[in-house]
Enzyme design. Structure first.
Site, PDB file in Angstrom:
ATOM      1  N   HIS A  40       0.814  -1.219   0.000  1.00 33.00           N
ATOM      2  CA  HIS A  40       0.000   0.000   0.000  1.00 33.00           C
ATOM      3  C   HIS A  40       0.846   1.267   0.000  1.00 33.00           C
ATOM      4  CE1 HIS A  40      -3.967  -2.079   1.477  1.00 33.00           C
ATOM      5  NE2 HIS A  40      -3.445  -2.619   0.377  1.00 33.00           N
ATOM      6  N   TYR A  52      -3.240   4.364  -2.898  1.00 26.59           N
ATOM      7  CA  TYR A  52      -3.035   4.637  -1.472  1.00 26.59           C
ATOM      8  C   TYR A  52      -2.094   5.829  -1.249  1.00 26.59           C
ATOM      9  CZ  TYR A  52      -5.386   0.293  -0.241  1.00 26.59           C
ATOM     10  OH  TYR A  52      -6.322  -0.691  -0.088  1.00 26.59           O
TER      11      TYR A  52
END
Length: 421
Positions: free
Chosen positions: A194, A244
């Site tokens: 992420h 992200y």
């Protein structure tokens, strides 16, 4: 071949089962065991899983149970997709950080730390039981935060590889834009779970032509729109960041959005109620279209490829996974868990060489790796001070007053899951 899914009652599971059914030549599963303590959900998901197998002519057997030890006994691979505390805990992770003006999100920042503290001890207990049942079994972790959870597993000596669907989703997206098959696209994917960037998009394999400049020139507006980042930013960077990264690159904008709309946890909880109703329909024999909005797109393809390679079968020779750094990124410790392209076989995942990383990305990776170190210590050893240190170090927090308040909030909202609190 026996595969066990821990968290088998998840509404994600039919996506996984559909992949097992479609790709049975790559991964010939003879017994699929779904284990979950939520008997009502497990019954609904298990019933649909059996119907999917039957509808697609898969000869394998689907077993449902709440007995973890029986479920992992003799398993060749165990997939972890559990959520300690359920969507209610996720709802908390996504809301209380906003009171300090910090992003509320389940895999990063204060919410991600809370999830790690709840999850790591549970996963390590499961992994110990898997090892006792079959020391040669592979553990595939899809449980967030994947980087921290995978690092906990590897540090404890488990045969584990972390898996995320971000890279395979981008591979499919770019292939569609270029009019190619996904197998023709190789991503130079680098970072932490992420927290990743696509620094090249290659044709055919690791040495293929880089067509990322062409993608950005011809489709940059669409890519930027999907990421909800400005097109000029992508042009200046010359890479495609994970979505992200918006939590970092547009932090204050995201906080204002999160304060004024329903949480993702609330949206997912509503979808889950609808999905479970669908799963109870005995005429449903395919995964419903609504499942695509639940998240986890292409998870099944990634999981099949990874399991097949680890178990000595087919699968793609190169896959994006989470595994030990081992010198791949020289600015990180060897035992950091990174998310990169790796060669995967029955011995595990070996990261491919990565070109020198721009300091713009390397610096953030180093910061977040240090935070993951501190988060793992807090998860393994407990203590308010360790929680505070992990929060203070995080680039999405970074101020002592915020870290103090968030520590109090985290402990208050998670006390039932923290043995030391």
């Amino acid at each position: 071949m026996k595969l066990t899914v821990v968290g088998g009652g998840s509404t994600y599971t039919p996506e996984l089962v559909d992949g097992f059914a479609r790709l049975r030549d790559t991964l010939p599963v003879e017994e699929l065991v779904l284990v979950d303590p939520a008997a009502d959900r497990l019954e609904l998901v298990g019933g649909l899983a059996r119907r999917i197998f039957a509808h697609q002519g898969h000869p394998g057997r689907v077993v449902t149970t709440s007995d973890l030890d029986a479920a992992v006994d003799g398993a060749d691979a165990v997939l972890l997709q559990l959520r300690v505390g359920g969507q209610a805990a996720r709802q908390q992770d996504e809301t209380w950080p906003l009171e300090c003006g910090c992003v509320g999100q389940e895999t990063t920042g204060a919410g991600g730390l809370a999830k790690a503290l709840r999850t790591v001890p549970v996963v390590l207990d499961i992994a110990d039981r898997v090892r006792r049942a079959n020391p040669d079994a592979w553990i595939i972790d899809f449980t967030n935060p994947v980087g921290i959870v995978t690092r906990a597993l590897l540090r404890a000596g488990h045969r584990a590889v972390g898996l995320c669907n971000v890279a395979i989703g981008l591979q499919r997206k770019f292939a569609g834009m270029l009019g190619l098959a996904p197998a023709d696209i190789h991503l130079d994917h680098v970072g932490l779970n992420h927290l990743t960037w696509e620094t090249a998009v290659r044709l055919g394999g690791p040495e293929g032509e880089d067509v990322l400049p062409r993608l950005l020139a011809e489709h940059g507006g669409t890519i930027a729109g999907d990421l909800r980042l400005p097109r000029p930013l992508l042009d200046r960077l010359g890479v495609v960041p994970s979505y992200y990264l918006r939590y970092y690159y547009a932090h204050d904008e995201v906080v204002e959005e999160l304060r004024t709309k329903p949480s993702r946890a609330a949206e997912v909880a509503a979808m889950e109620r609808e999905l479970l109703t669908m799963y109870g329909d005995p005429t449903l024999v395919e995964k419903p279209a609504l499942l695509a909005r639940r998240g986890g797109a292409y998870y099944s393809e990634a999981a099949v490829d990874l399991a097949a390679a680890l178990l000595g079968g087919g699968g793609n020779p190169y896959q994006v996974v989470n595994t030990y750094n081992k010198g791949t990124l020289p600015f990180l410790p060897d035992d950091a868990v990174i998310e990169v392209q790796a060669a995967v076989d029955s011995k595990g995942a070996a990261p491919l060489p990565v070109p020198a990383v721009d300091p713009l990305y390397a610096g953030l990776m180093a910061d977040v790796t240090a935070c993951e170190d501190l988060a793992l210590e807090a998860a393994l050893r407990g203590g308010r001070d360790r929680v505070f240190r992990a929060l203070l170090a995080h680039p999405l927090i970074g101020q002592y007053a915020y870290a103090e308040t968030l520590t109090d909030q985290l402990v208050a909202h998670n006390r039932e899951y923290l043995a030391w609190a």
